[in-house]
Design a protein around this motif. Structure first.
Motif, PDB file in Angstrom:
ATOM      1  N   ARG A  47       0.804  -1.216   0.000  1.00  0.00           N
ATOM      2  CA  ARG A  47       0.000   0.000   0.000  1.00  0.00           C
ATOM      3  C   ARG A  47       0.841   1.273   0.000  1.00  0.00           C
ATOM      4  O   ARG A  47       0.329   2.346  -0.340  1.00  0.00           O
ATOM      5  CB  ARG A  47      -0.966  -0.002   1.189  1.00  0.00           C
ATOM      6  N   ASN A  50       1.535   2.839  -3.859  1.00  0.00           N
ATOM      7  CA  ASN A  50       0.723   3.862  -4.537  1.00  0.00           C
ATOM      8  C   ASN A  50       0.230   4.932  -3.560  1.00  0.00           C
ATOM      9  O   ASN A  50      -0.752   5.624  -3.812  1.00  0.00           O
ATOM     10  CB  ASN A  50      -0.440   3.237  -5.309  1.00  0.00           C
ATOM     11  N   LEU A  52      -1.137   4.873  -0.610  1.00  0.00           N
ATOM     12  CA  LEU A  52      -2.272   4.725   0.306  1.00  0.00           C
ATOM     13  C   LEU A  52      -1.779   4.746   1.747  1.00  0.00           C
ATOM     14  O   LEU A  52      -2.530   5.044   2.665  1.00  0.00           O
ATOM     15  CB  LEU A  52      -3.043   3.432   0.025  1.00  0.00           C
ATOM     16  N   ARG A  78      -0.518   7.300  -9.465  1.00  0.00           N
ATOM     17  CA  ARG A  78      -1.605   6.326  -9.454  1.00  0.00           C
ATOM     18  C   ARG A  78      -2.149   6.059 -10.855  1.00  0.00           C
ATOM     19  O   ARG A  78      -2.768   5.030 -11.105  1.00  0.00           O
ATOM     20  CB  ARG A  78      -2.732   6.805  -8.534  1.00  0.00           C
ATOM     21  N   LYS A  79      -1.938   7.020 -11.765  1.00  0.00           N
ATOM     22  CA  LYS A  79      -2.319   6.794 -13.159  1.00  0.00           C
ATOM     23  C   LYS A  79      -1.565   5.599 -13.724  1.00  0.00           C
ATOM     24  O   LYS A  79      -2.059   4.886 -14.588  1.00  0.00           O
ATOM     25  CB  LYS A  79      -1.952   8.039 -13.978  1.00  0.00           C
ATOM     26  N   MET A  83      -4.229  -0.911  -8.633  1.00  0.00           N
ATOM     27  CA  MET A  83      -4.262  -1.760  -7.451  1.00  0.00           C
ATOM     28  C   MET A  83      -5.548  -2.578  -7.408  1.00  0.00           C
ATOM     29  O   MET A  83      -6.625  -2.077  -7.696  1.00  0.00           O
ATOM     30  CB  MET A  83      -4.167  -0.918  -6.183  1.00  0.00           C
ATOM     31  N   PHE A  85      -7.752  -4.926  -4.786  1.00  0.00           N
ATOM     32  CA  PHE A  85      -7.878  -5.074  -3.335  1.00  0.00           C
ATOM     33  C   PHE A  85      -8.483  -6.423  -2.936  1.00  0.00           C
ATOM     34  O   PHE A  85      -9.186  -7.055  -3.717  1.00  0.00           O
ATOM     35  CB  PHE A  85      -8.788  -3.971  -2.780  1.00  0.00           C
ATOM     36  N   ASN A  89     -13.508  -3.385  -3.738  1.00  0.00           N
ATOM     37  CA  ASN A  89     -13.737  -1.942  -3.773  1.00  0.00           C
ATOM     38  C   ASN A  89     -14.254  -1.443  -5.114  1.00  0.00           C
ATOM     39  O   ASN A  89     -13.879  -0.362  -5.578  1.00  0.00           O
ATOM     40  CB  ASN A  89     -12.460  -1.175  -3.392  1.00  0.00           C
ATOM     41  N   LEU A  90     -15.132  -2.212  -5.729  1.00  0.00           N
ATOM     42  CA  LEU A  90     -15.810  -1.727  -6.935  1.00  0.00           C
ATOM     43  C   LEU A  90     -16.714  -0.562  -6.542  1.00  0.00           C
ATOM     44  O   LEU A  90     -17.181  -0.502  -5.413  1.00  0.00           O
ATOM     45  CB  LEU A  90     -16.657  -2.834  -7.555  1.00  0.00           C
ATOM     46  N   ARG A 151     -10.979  -3.080 -14.321  1.00  0.00           N
ATOM     47  CA  ARG A 151     -10.967  -1.650 -14.030  1.00  0.00           C
ATOM     48  C   ARG A 151      -9.537  -1.122 -13.930  1.00  0.00           C
ATOM     49  O   ARG A 151      -9.213  -0.049 -14.442  1.00  0.00           O
ATOM     50  CB  ARG A 151     -11.714  -1.386 -12.711  1.00  0.00           C
ATOM     51  N   SER A 152      -8.666  -1.892 -13.268  1.00  0.00           N
ATOM     52  CA  SER A 152      -7.264  -1.464 -13.146  1.00  0.00           C
ATOM     53  C   SER A 152      -6.574  -1.474 -14.496  1.00  0.00           C
ATOM     54  O   SER A 152      -5.822  -0.554 -14.826  1.00  0.00           O
ATOM     55  CB  SER A 152      -6.509  -2.385 -12.198  1.00  0.00           C
ATOM     56  N   MET A 155      -6.742   1.480 -17.174  1.00  0.00           N
ATOM     57  CA  MET A 155      -5.871   2.659 -17.085  1.00  0.00           C
ATOM     58  C   MET A 155      -4.531   2.420 -17.781  1.00  0.00           C
ATOM     59  O   MET A 155      -3.678   3.286 -17.820  1.00  0.00           O
ATOM     60  CB  MET A 155      -5.633   3.020 -15.612  1.00  0.00           C
TER      61      MET A 155
ATOM     62  N   GLY B 112     -13.338   1.644   1.603  1.00  0.00           N
ATOM     63  CA  GLY B 112     -12.797   1.026   0.402  1.00  0.00           C
ATOM     64  C   GLY B 112     -13.240   1.727  -0.876  1.00  0.00           C
ATOM     65  O   GLY B 112     -12.546   1.666  -1.888  1.00  0.00           O
ATOM     66  N   GLN B 113     -14.393   2.403  -0.835  1.00  0.00           N
ATOM     67  CA  GLN B 113     -14.862   3.115  -2.028  1.00  0.00           C
ATOM     68  C   GLN B 113     -13.899   4.252  -2.380  1.00  0.00           C
ATOM     69  O   GLN B 113     -13.540   4.436  -3.536  1.00  0.00           O
ATOM     70  CB  GLN B 113     -16.269   3.666  -1.781  1.00  0.00           C
ATOM     71  N   GLU B 115     -10.721   4.500  -1.299  1.00  0.00           N
ATOM     72  CA  GLU B 115      -9.413   3.919  -1.636  1.00  0.00           C
ATOM     73  C   GLU B 115      -9.409   3.380  -3.059  1.00  0.00           C
ATOM     74  O   GLU B 115      -8.455   3.580  -3.810  1.00  0.00           O
ATOM     75  CB  GLU B 115      -9.074   2.784  -0.667  1.00  0.00           C
ATOM     76  N   GLY B 116     -10.488   2.684  -3.419  1.00  0.00           N
ATOM     77  CA  GLY B 116     -10.581   2.142  -4.764  1.00  0.00           C
ATOM     78  C   GLY B 116     -10.513   3.246  -5.801  1.00  0.00           C
ATOM     79  O   GLY B 116      -9.810   3.124  -6.810  1.00  0.00           O
ATOM     80  N   ARG B 118      -9.246   6.356  -5.430  1.00  0.00           N
ATOM     81  CA  ARG B 118      -7.936   7.022  -5.457  1.00  0.00           C
ATOM     82  C   ARG B 118      -6.902   6.132  -6.136  1.00  0.00           C
ATOM     83  O   ARG B 118      -6.104   6.593  -6.946  1.00  0.00           O
ATOM     84  CB  ARG B 118      -7.470   7.375  -4.029  1.00  0.00           C
ATOM     85  N   ALA B 119      -6.939   4.840  -5.825  1.00  0.00           N
ATOM     86  CA  ALA B 119      -5.981   3.915  -6.439  1.00  0.00           C
ATOM     87  C   ALA B 119      -6.217   3.817  -7.944  1.00  0.00           C
ATOM     88  O   ALA B 119      -5.305   3.543  -8.712  1.00  0.00           O
ATOM     89  CB  ALA B 119      -6.102   2.537  -5.797  1.00  0.00           C
ATOM     90  N   ASN B 120      -7.434   4.070  -8.352  1.00  0.00           N
ATOM     91  CA  ASN B 120      -7.807   4.013  -9.765  1.00  0.00           C
ATOM     92  C   ASN B 120      -7.382   5.282 -10.512  1.00  0.00           C
ATOM     93  O   ASN B 120      -7.537   5.386 -11.721  1.00  0.00           O
ATOM     94  CB  ASN B 120      -9.329   3.820  -9.856  1.00  0.00           C
ATOM     95  N   GLY B 121      -6.870   6.272  -9.774  1.00  0.00           N
ATOM     96  CA  GLY B 121      -6.352   7.486 -10.403  1.00  0.00           C
ATOM     97  C   GLY B 121      -7.224   8.713 -10.221  1.00  0.00           C
ATOM     98  O   GLY B 121      -6.853   9.813 -10.633  1.00  0.00           O
TER      99      GLY B 121
END
Lengths: 245, 213
Positions: A47, A50, A52, A78-79, A83, A85, A89-90, A151-152, A155, B112-113, B115-116, B118-121
């Motif tokens: 973590r 990126n 976190l 992060r672009k 990540m 999880f 975390n959808l 989703r990851s 990007m 987690g929403q 975090e998800g 932010r991690a996604n950009g």
């Protein structure tokens, strides 16, 4: 060129010393598996990559940027670093395909038609083309995780971090997720750092295995060497405990 | 009935001003309330402090005092009518409650929403706008409905500062005709004509969004 580089990194939660003098270099395109007993700092380590989790001391270079430098723009890192999880975390308020399309649209300003085409292609790749319009609440755990991987990937990151991606899944769901991850690992340009307890996955896919315990990296060796001839007593003990049955 | 017929334009003027004041205050307090809710959860400590002080001040002073403050003090420096001072006071007062409601909604959304996202950009603002707030509003909808209904009823505060609203006109008609009881019955019914559809609409929205999830 190294994609991720830890130099004497220290991380504390209050008085708790979570990461102790971490030195680690991961090259572009490498697949590295991070294992160790729970509470050993694996998740914390991944973590930090990126942003976190913040580090308190040392240097952490990701894609050439120093994460410990307050001037570094985290969004830019992060672009390029995705990540996945443990708990997916959808986005609960978006359909599966919208989950995949949102960040490319907002962050990369990808053209809408192209975005949709690429999202569909990715869902196809992870076996979810027929679930594109479904909400996350309508997916099974394994489907959620595959959607999260899509989703990851949307990007087009240079590196992907997996934080125990199969730990929250029912046993029969794990295989599909690991298959998708195997496919990604075959892509030689993608750097992967995976925290997992799936030893068979590590054996089959990893270039290197990092073994952690109590916030320290105890072993950093090639996959073959680690599984056939672990040097550290803690690693031997751990391997015998998680040995594939 | 004769009372309503004879004073119909006056009742309607009051009804119109109450509706207008409620509408302005509702939109304004939603925007302000959401902004102050977000201010109270950002990482920067001083921003959180400012947000918290705002909410505590406007939530803990009677609406009437805030109204008088704008009508008697602020209007010395910035020209404003009774209607304006009452509406602004109503907006600020309600926004403090909405801020708390929205903040509770945001806190109910799994970490987690964010975090998800932010991690996604996504940036913090983008994550808020597209992921967190839509979910938070859905959670907060029942209590937001309460706030909106309270707001409409609280708009009767305008009567104290010559705000031309329903309550004000009702007072006038009652004083002129001496038909106090009937007048306030009519006023009450006119308030219901605003608040009942509002309640039903909020319930409808709740049901609709439940299915959307």
């Amino acid at each position: 060129m190294s994609m991720i580089e830890f130099k004497n990194v220290e991380k504390y939660y209050g008085n708790f010393h979570a990461l102790k003098n971490i030195n680690l270099k991961i090259d572009e395109g490498e697949t590295v598996v991070l294992i160790g007993p729970s509470g050993s700092g694996k998740s914390t380590l991944i973590r930090t990559v990126n942003g976190l989790e913040e580090i308190q001391e040392g240097q952490l270079l990701v894609n050439g940027f120093d994460l410990h430098d307050p001037k570094t723009d985290m969004n830019r890192i992060r672009k390029n670093v995705g990540m996945v999880f443990q708990h997916f975390n959808l986005y609960n308020n978006k359909s599966t395909i919208e989950n995949v399309m949102l960040a490319p649209r907002l962050v990369l300003k990808r053209d809408e038609a192209e975005n949709k085409r690429e999202a569909m292609a990715l869902l196809e790749k992870v076996g979810l083309a027929d679930k594109a319009a479904n909400m996350p609440s309508e997916l099974s755990g394994g489907q959620k995780q595959r959607a999260a991987i899509a989703r990851s990937l949307a990007m087009k990151p240079k590196a992907l971090l997996f934080d125990e991606p199969t730990s929250a899944l029912d046993p029969e769901m794990i295989g599909d997720v690991l298959d998708v991850m195997r496919d990604i690992a075959k892509d030689s340009s993608m750097t992967m750092l995976v925290v997992t307890h799936e030893m068979s996955f590590a054996k089959a896919v990893a270039d290197r295995v990092i073994f952690m315990a109590d916030g320290e990296i105890l072993e950093d060796s090639s996959t073959k060497e680690f599984f056939e001839n672990p040097k550290e007593e803690r690693a031997k003990q751990f391997l015998s405990q998680v040995a594939d049955h | 009935m004769a009372l309503l017929q004879n004073n119909f334009p006056t009742f309607m003027q009051g009804f119109g001003y109450t509706l207008l004041s409620s509408l302005i205050a509702l939109v304004g307090s939603m925007i302000l309330g959401t902004a102050f809710a977000i201010m109270q959860i950002v990482p920067k400590k001083w921003v959180r402090k400012v947000g918290n002080v705002y909410v505590q001040v406007f939530r803990n002073i009677p609406l009437l005092i805030i109204t008088f403050f704008f009508f008697l003090v602020v209007s010395k420096y910035v020209k404003m009518s009774g209607f304006m001072s009452g509406t602004i006071a109503l907006m600020l007062y309600t926004s403090a409650f909405i801020a708390e409601t929205v903040r509770a909604g945001i806190l109910s959304i799994d970490g987690g929403q964010m975090e998800g996202a932010r991690a996604n950009g996504l940036s913090f603002a983008q994550a808020m706008q597209y992921i967190i707030l839509p979910q938070a509003f859905r959670v907060a909808l029942p209590s937001l409905g309460n706030q909106f209904i309270n707001l409409v009823k609280n708009s009767s505060i305008l009567a104290f500062v010559g705000g031309l609203d329903l309550m004000y006109q009702g007072n006038m008609i009652a004083a002129n005709t001496f038909e106090t009881f009937s007048t306030y019955i009519i006023v009450g019914i006119l308030y219901l004509i605003i608040t009942l559809p509002l309640s039903y609409y909020m319930q409808h929205l709740e049901r609709k969004l439940k299915h959307a999830a």
